[in-house]
Design an enzyme around this catalytic site. Structure first.
Site, PDB file in Angstrom:
ATOM      1  N   SER A 138       8.633   9.702  -4.701  1.00 24.53           N
ATOM      2  CA  SER A 138      10.007   9.375  -3.465  1.00 24.53           C
ATOM      3  C   SER A 138      11.200   8.676  -4.404  1.00 24.53           C
ATOM      4  O   SER A 138      11.151   7.360  -4.571  1.00 24.53           O
ATOM      5  CB  SER A 138       9.368   8.067  -2.604  1.00 24.53           C
ATOM      6  N   GLN A 174       5.709   4.325  -6.280  1.00 23.76           N
ATOM      7  CA  GLN A 174       6.003   2.463  -6.560  1.00 23.76           C
ATOM      8  C   GLN A 174       6.529   2.479  -8.002  1.00 23.76           C
ATOM      9  O   GLN A 174       7.062   1.629  -8.506  1.00 23.76           O
ATOM     10  CB  GLN A 174       5.261   1.661  -5.955  1.00 23.76           C
ATOM     11  N   ASN A 177       1.743  -1.030  -3.396  1.00 24.07           N
ATOM     12  CA  ASN A 177       2.809  -1.452  -2.419  1.00 24.07           C
ATOM     13  C   ASN A 177       3.018  -2.145  -2.288  1.00 24.07           C
ATOM     14  O   ASN A 177       3.656  -3.692  -2.475  1.00 24.07           O
ATOM     15  CB  ASN A 177       3.448  -0.231  -1.550  1.00 24.07           C
ATOM     16  N   GLY A 205       8.042  10.358  -0.219  1.00 25.25           N
ATOM     17  CA  GLY A 205       6.942  10.466  -0.688  1.00 25.25           C
ATOM     18  C   GLY A 205       5.779  10.879   0.075  1.00 25.25           C
ATOM     19  O   GLY A 205       4.685  11.236  -0.244  1.00 25.25           O
ATOM     20  N   THR A 206       5.728  10.554   1.391  1.00 27.75           N
ATOM     21  CA  THR A 206       5.157  11.055   2.590  1.00 27.75           C
ATOM     22  C   THR A 206       4.728  12.764   2.325  1.00 27.75           C
ATOM     23  O   THR A 206       3.123  13.453   2.688  1.00 27.75           O
ATOM     24  CB  THR A 206       5.204  10.403   3.577  1.00 27.75           C
ATOM     25  N   THR A 263      15.087  25.912   3.345  1.00 26.65           N
ATOM     26  CA  THR A 263      16.401  25.633   2.079  1.00 26.65           C
ATOM     27  C   THR A 263      16.198  24.307   1.967  1.00 26.65           C
ATOM     28  O   THR A 263      15.930  23.165   1.876  1.00 26.65           O
ATOM     29  CB  THR A 263      17.783  25.431   3.243  1.00 26.65           C
ATOM     30  N   CYS A 268       1.862  -3.974  13.085  1.00 30.08           N
ATOM     31  CA  CYS A 268       1.514  -4.592  15.045  1.00 30.08           C
ATOM     32  C   CYS A 268       1.700  -2.721  15.186  1.00 30.08           C
ATOM     33  O   CYS A 268       2.439  -2.284  15.042  1.00 30.08           O
ATOM     34  CB  CYS A 268       3.657  -4.544  15.119  1.00 30.08           C
ATOM     35  N   HIS A 308      13.672   6.491  -2.363  1.00 28.76           N
ATOM     36  CA  HIS A 308      14.152   5.474  -1.942  1.00 28.76           C
ATOM     37  C   HIS A 308      13.545   4.590  -2.730  1.00 28.76           C
ATOM     38  O   HIS A 308      14.414   3.278  -2.366  1.00 28.76           O
ATOM     39  CB  HIS A 308      14.543   5.744  -0.641  1.00 28.76           C
TER      40      HIS A 308
HETATM   41  C1  LIG Z   1       7.238   3.910   0.624  1.00 22.12           C
HETATM   42  C2  LIG Z   1       5.679   4.861   0.172  1.00 22.12           C
HETATM   43  C3  LIG Z   1       5.741   6.450   0.956  1.00 22.12           C
HETATM   44  C4  LIG Z   1       5.921   7.053   1.349  1.00 22.12           C
HETATM   45  O1  LIG Z   1       6.395   7.239   0.444  1.00 22.12           O
HETATM   46  P1  LIG Z   1       8.301   7.904   1.529  1.00 22.12           P
HETATM   47  O2  LIG Z   1       9.668   8.826   0.791  1.00 22.12           O
HETATM   48  O3  LIG Z   1       9.111   6.326   2.276  1.00 22.12           O
HETATM   49  O4  LIG Z   1       7.652   9.137   2.518  1.00 22.12           O
HETATM   50  C5  LIG Z   1       3.454   6.989  -0.473  1.00 22.12           C
HETATM   51  N1  LIG Z   1       3.285   5.909  -0.937  1.00 22.12           N
HETATM   52  C6  LIG Z   1       3.626   4.382  -1.355  1.00 22.12           C
HETATM   53  C7  LIG Z   1       2.412   3.652  -2.541  1.00 22.12           C
HETATM   54  C8  LIG Z   1       4.491   4.276  -1.171  1.00 22.12           C
HETATM   55  O5  LIG Z   1       4.685   3.131  -1.530  1.00 22.12           O
END
Ligand SMILES: *Cc1c(COP(=O)(O)O)cnc(C)c1O
Length: 383
Positions: free
Chosen positions: A199, A179, A151, A71-72, A237, A319, A201
């Site tokens: 993303s 999300q 999120n 996602g990043t 790749t 933190c 995960h």
């Molecule tokens: C988790 C998240 C990301 C980042 O995704 P990653 O795959 O962990 O880099 C970006 N935006 C939102 C809203 C997220 O919840």
């Protein structure tokens, strides 16, 4: 001790179907998808199947999907790639105060490059007013980037209404949709976005794999440099097992969840514990997410107390350099720094049960009572 997971907005467990498809691919399909021989073509085939699966979830064309490392990276590619591509002498970008750091810090980088960025406020609802977007658009606005669902508090942004405005103005529209899969409808046509980040995960795939939807003919430059992969949008790749995992996750999202368990959790907490408030309670929110302020409690302390009882939840605070910073999302919806630090996010997933929710309600009640007893409110007032 048994451990129960209520932090699905941070990440989700890999589903058995995703694990099976990914490990089969990792074990058997080792070719480089750019190679012309049998092994390369086998990998290429898996990659393109995955691309079709992701595009089916988004109801878009396969060629509009660019695989990324998550996602990043998708957010960085969408924002830097479109804004840097523009040849305007002055550039303006519109975003919101409640974006994920992957968007906010990319916008900060653009400011260092001379781009002017407007951070729209959201007010107590945590939802953007489309008219604010309309009013913020300037003649040099290049991009509007507004997340689909938040999120931390789960609020859902009116993308379809906003996209009508960006279309009319001829401005590109990106949304961080990380999300949303499995939780919201994802039709790229009716949402009207030009770019959309995913993303794996966050919906039962592995970490380190994701995708960016780039509507056909959207002007965008790569932000990394290398080979010609992913239609010149993302070199390197291809991570074929990662793409396969994302594809399988996309085919397994199933029915949209109801808010039953989330509502059971909220009402259980509200009934059993005095002086609590659900943040953005009256807004349209993700059915799995609730963010609750427990007045007089340090959120971090409650997270740790619940962890000791076997429940994994999260505080929105970060933190940094030893000091607990209040969540930028909670302060943007009007919470004081103290109330923001007293707030906890619970995010449910497919495998949570009513029994687990009831156990969590008990654990929260006991922990809050204990923390309020041992540490009077004044203890937590920092400044
Ligand atoms: C988790 C998240 C990301 C980042 O995704 P990653 O795959 O962990 O880099 C970006 N935006 C939102 C809203 C997220 O919840």
């Amino acid at each position: 001790m048994q451990h129960f997971y209520f932090d699905h907005n941070a990440t989700t467990p890999v589903s058995p179907a995703v694990l099976a498809s990914m490990s089969e691919c990792l074990a058997e399909v080792y070719g480089n998808a750019s190679s012309i021989h049998y092994f390369g073509q086998a990998a290429k085939q898996r990659l393109e199947t995955a691309r079709r699966q992701v595009s089916a979830m988004l109801q878009c064309q396969p060629k509009e999907i660019a695989f990324t490392s998550g996602g990043t990276e998708a957010d960085n590619l969408a924002i830097l790639g479109t804004v840097r591509h523009s040849r305007r002498s002055t550039k303006h970008v519109i975003t919101t105060a409640i974006e994920h750091p992957a968007v906010l810090n990319t916008c900060t980088q653009l400011e260092r490059e001379g781009v002017v960025v407007a951070y729209l406020p959201v007010g107590a609802s945590g939802v953007i007013d489309p008219d604010d977007v309309r009013r913020a658009i300037r003649s040099d606005t290049v991009l509007v980037t507004i997340m689909h669902a938040n999120n931390e508090i789960g609020t859902i942004q009116p993308l379809a209404e906003i996209s009508k405005i960006t279309r009319e103005a001829g401005v590109l529209f990106h949304s961080d949709g990380v999300q949303a899969p499995g939780r919201l409808d994802l039709d790229m046509k009716s949402l009207g976005v030009d770019l959309y980040s995913l993303s794996a995960h966050k919906f039962h795939g592995p970490k380190g794999t994701g995708a960016l939807f780039v509507r056909d003919h959207t002007p965008i430059s790569a932000v990394m440099f290398g080979g010609h992969h992913e239609r010149e949008r993302r070199p390197g790749t291809e991570n074929v097992p990662g793409a396969v995992a994302l594809g399988t996750a996309a085919t397994s999202i199933g029915e949209l969840p109801t808010a039953n368990l989330r509502d059971r959790l909220e009402s259980g907490i509200l009934q059993n514990i005095p002086n609590v408030e659900v943040n953005a309670a009256r807004s349209e929110r993700l059915a799995n997410t609730t963010n609750i302020c427990f007045r007089g409690i340090e959120g971090e302390a409650l997270v740790i107390a619940l962890d000791l009882k076997g429940y994994a939840v999260s505080s929105g605070s970060a933190c940094s350099s030893g000091a607990v910073e209040p969540s930028h999302v909670l302060t943007a919806i009007g919470l004081s720094a103290e109330d923001a630090r007293s707030s906890i996010r619970f995010s449910l997933g497919r495998r949570n049960t009513a029994e687990q929710v009831d156990g969590l309600i008990n654990a929260v009640s006991e922990s809050v009572a204990h923390l309020r007893r041992i540490a009077p409110r004044a203890f937590y007032v920092h400044a």
